[in-house]
Enzyme design. Structure first.
Site: not given
Ligand code: UGA
Length: 431
Positions: A242
């Site tokens: 991504y």
């Molecule tokens: O800022 C960005 O660029 C990106 O932000 C998000 O990605 P992410 O920050 O990974 O968001 P989440 O999927 O909501 O995860 C947030 C946090 O929760 C954690 N997480 C996620 C899923 C889970 O089951 N458990 C968990 O601890 C992840 O590791 C992460 O630290 C979006 O999904 C992307 O599309 C976006 O572009």
């Protein structure tokens, strides 16, 4: 005595011959007449079949046109009405991914202040398309028409630019999600690279060329360890496909800026959350699981450190998007040719206050008044990064961007929306 019939036959052979010849002639004549009638019938049937087939072809081609989800007089009228600005100096914006989370909020905000907005969305099933349709109805109620179409479809883009002289394109359509890249890598290439190029091609050829503002991502910082993340930092070490496609987008738009004079602004969004959000994101799926009494998985980093994100509330991001549109200079190209140097900008749109994932969970527990069943596991090597933290000085200075919503407040608004949309018992097994 021979029988009478025999006698008559044999006694007058000449007469018989004459009569027989006449009869044969009559038969032949009848035969000939019926053959020519038959011939005429065959010709008639062939002509009938041919005209029927060509009629079918006409009807088929017509019905293909009319059955398409776009095109036609009525459709063009809806596009034109929606694109019409209702304030002097108002923008006319094509918003791609309009039925998506950020797309819906940006489209509403533009429409509310009197700008013209036409949405484009392919309503794919990466997550529940019912939610996308619900957002579309919300937009419809506010006078925004969302075209059902793909950014990879050159014809629909050409048609849209043909009927509307868009001043801006707000490009938010994308394959989002960091971890899904391992499951469906090609979806990222299809939307974030091929789709982007198709859209840029349409923009470069459009007259006038629109200014192009689009969603990049905080994920381009990859495994960068310098904090807070600044636009001047290197972004050549993506941790996910991504991120790699978003980085490729920044380079691709730069080439279009350089060759064709397209005015480009990339916005690096930092984990945007809020009402009408994306069900694949952690805050959303945690809420669903907590309410359903299901466990949630919390990832942790090396040496048992908590992961952290610079969670940014949707209303703040929308203001940043509008600031970017308002300050975007005009593209300089025309007829597919550059006439002078054009603007190329990149901004972080974050919150500048990273919050750990366990803190996010405890805020949700408080708002939902339900304890989460937590499973803590080591962060799998699936594209995740341990933390994000934005330096937003540049956006503050040049876009007037000023986030004001902390995670407590933003999640309260999200939970209120979630409960009003799904209700408390959403997905719970009935007793
Ligand atoms: O800022 C960005 O660029 C990106 O932000 C998000 O990605 P992410 O920050 O990974 O968001 P989440 O999927 O909501 O995860 C947030 C946090 O929760 C954690 N997480 C996620 C899923 C889970 O089951 N458990 C968990 O601890 C992840 O590791 C992460 O630290 C979006 O999904 C992307 O599309 C976006 O572009």
């Amino acid at each position: 005595m021979p029988p009478l019939e025999d006698k008559s036959f044999t006694s007058t052979p000449g007469k018989f011959k004459v009569e027989r010849t006449h009869a044969m002639n009559r038969q032949l004549h009848r035969c000939f007449a019926s053959a020519s009638t038959m011939f005429l019938w065959v010709i008639f049937l062939i002509a009938l079949t041919a005209s029927y087939l060509s009629f079918r072809r006409f009807v088929d081609s017509g019905s293909q046109y009319f059955a398409a989800s776009w095109g036609g007089f009525q459709w063009e009228k809806q596009v034109l009405n929606s694109a019409q600005a209702h304030r002097s100096g108002g923008l006319s914006v094509l918003v791609t991914g309009a039925a998506g989370f950020v797309g819906t909020h940006v489209s509403m905000a533009l429409k509310k202040r009197g700008d013209g907005v036409v949405g484009l969305d392919n309503f794919n099933n990466y997550y529940d398309p019912t939610l996308k349709k619900a957002r579309m109805y919300l937009l419809q109620d506010h006078g925004v028409f969302v075209v059902d179409g793909d950014i990879n479809d050159q014809r629909i883009l050409a048609k849209l630019f043909d009927i509307v002289a868009f001043s801006h394109v707000m490009h938010l359509a994308a394959q989002a999600g960091v971890r899904y890249g391992m499951e469906n890598p090609h979806a990222y290439i299809h939307s974030n690279i091929a789709g982007l190029v198709t859209l840029l091609e349409a923009c470069k050829s459009a007259y006038p060329q629109p200014s192009f503002v689009w969603a990049s991502s905080s994920s381009v910082y990859g495994i960068n360890e310098k904090v807070p993340f600044s636009e001047s930092h290197l972004t050549d070490r993506p941790a996910s496909l991504y991120a790699a496609t978003k980085k490729a987008g920044e380079e691709t738009t730069h080439a279009y800026n350089h060759i064709y004079g397209l005015s480009i602004t990339a916005l690096r969004f930092f984990t945007v959350y809020g009402p009408w959000g994306r069900p694949d994101m952690a805050y959303f799926s945690f809420t669903r699981n907590i309410l359903q009494g299901k466990p949630i998985t919390i990832y942790r980093g090396k040496n048992r450190t908590d992961l952290a994100r610079d969670f940014t509330f949707i209303d703040d991001v929308v203001k940043g998007c509008l600031g970017a549109l308002d300050t975007a200079e005009k593209s300089t190209g025309s007829g597919g040719k550059k006439r002078g140097p054009a603007q190329y900008r990149i901004y972080n749109l974050g919150n500048t206050q990273p919050v750990t994932v366990p803190t996010l969970v405890s805020i949700l527990e408080k708002h939902l008044k339900v304890k989460a069943k937590k499973i803590v596991v080591d962060m799998p090597g699936n594209g995740d990064v341990p933390f994000t933290h934005a330096n937003i000085s540049l956006a503050r200075m040049e876009l007037g961007y000023k986030p004001t919503t902390d995670l407590q407040t933003g999640l309260r608004k999200f939970v209120r929306w979630y409960l009003s949309y799904y209700g408390y018992s959403h997905g719970k097994p009935s007793n």
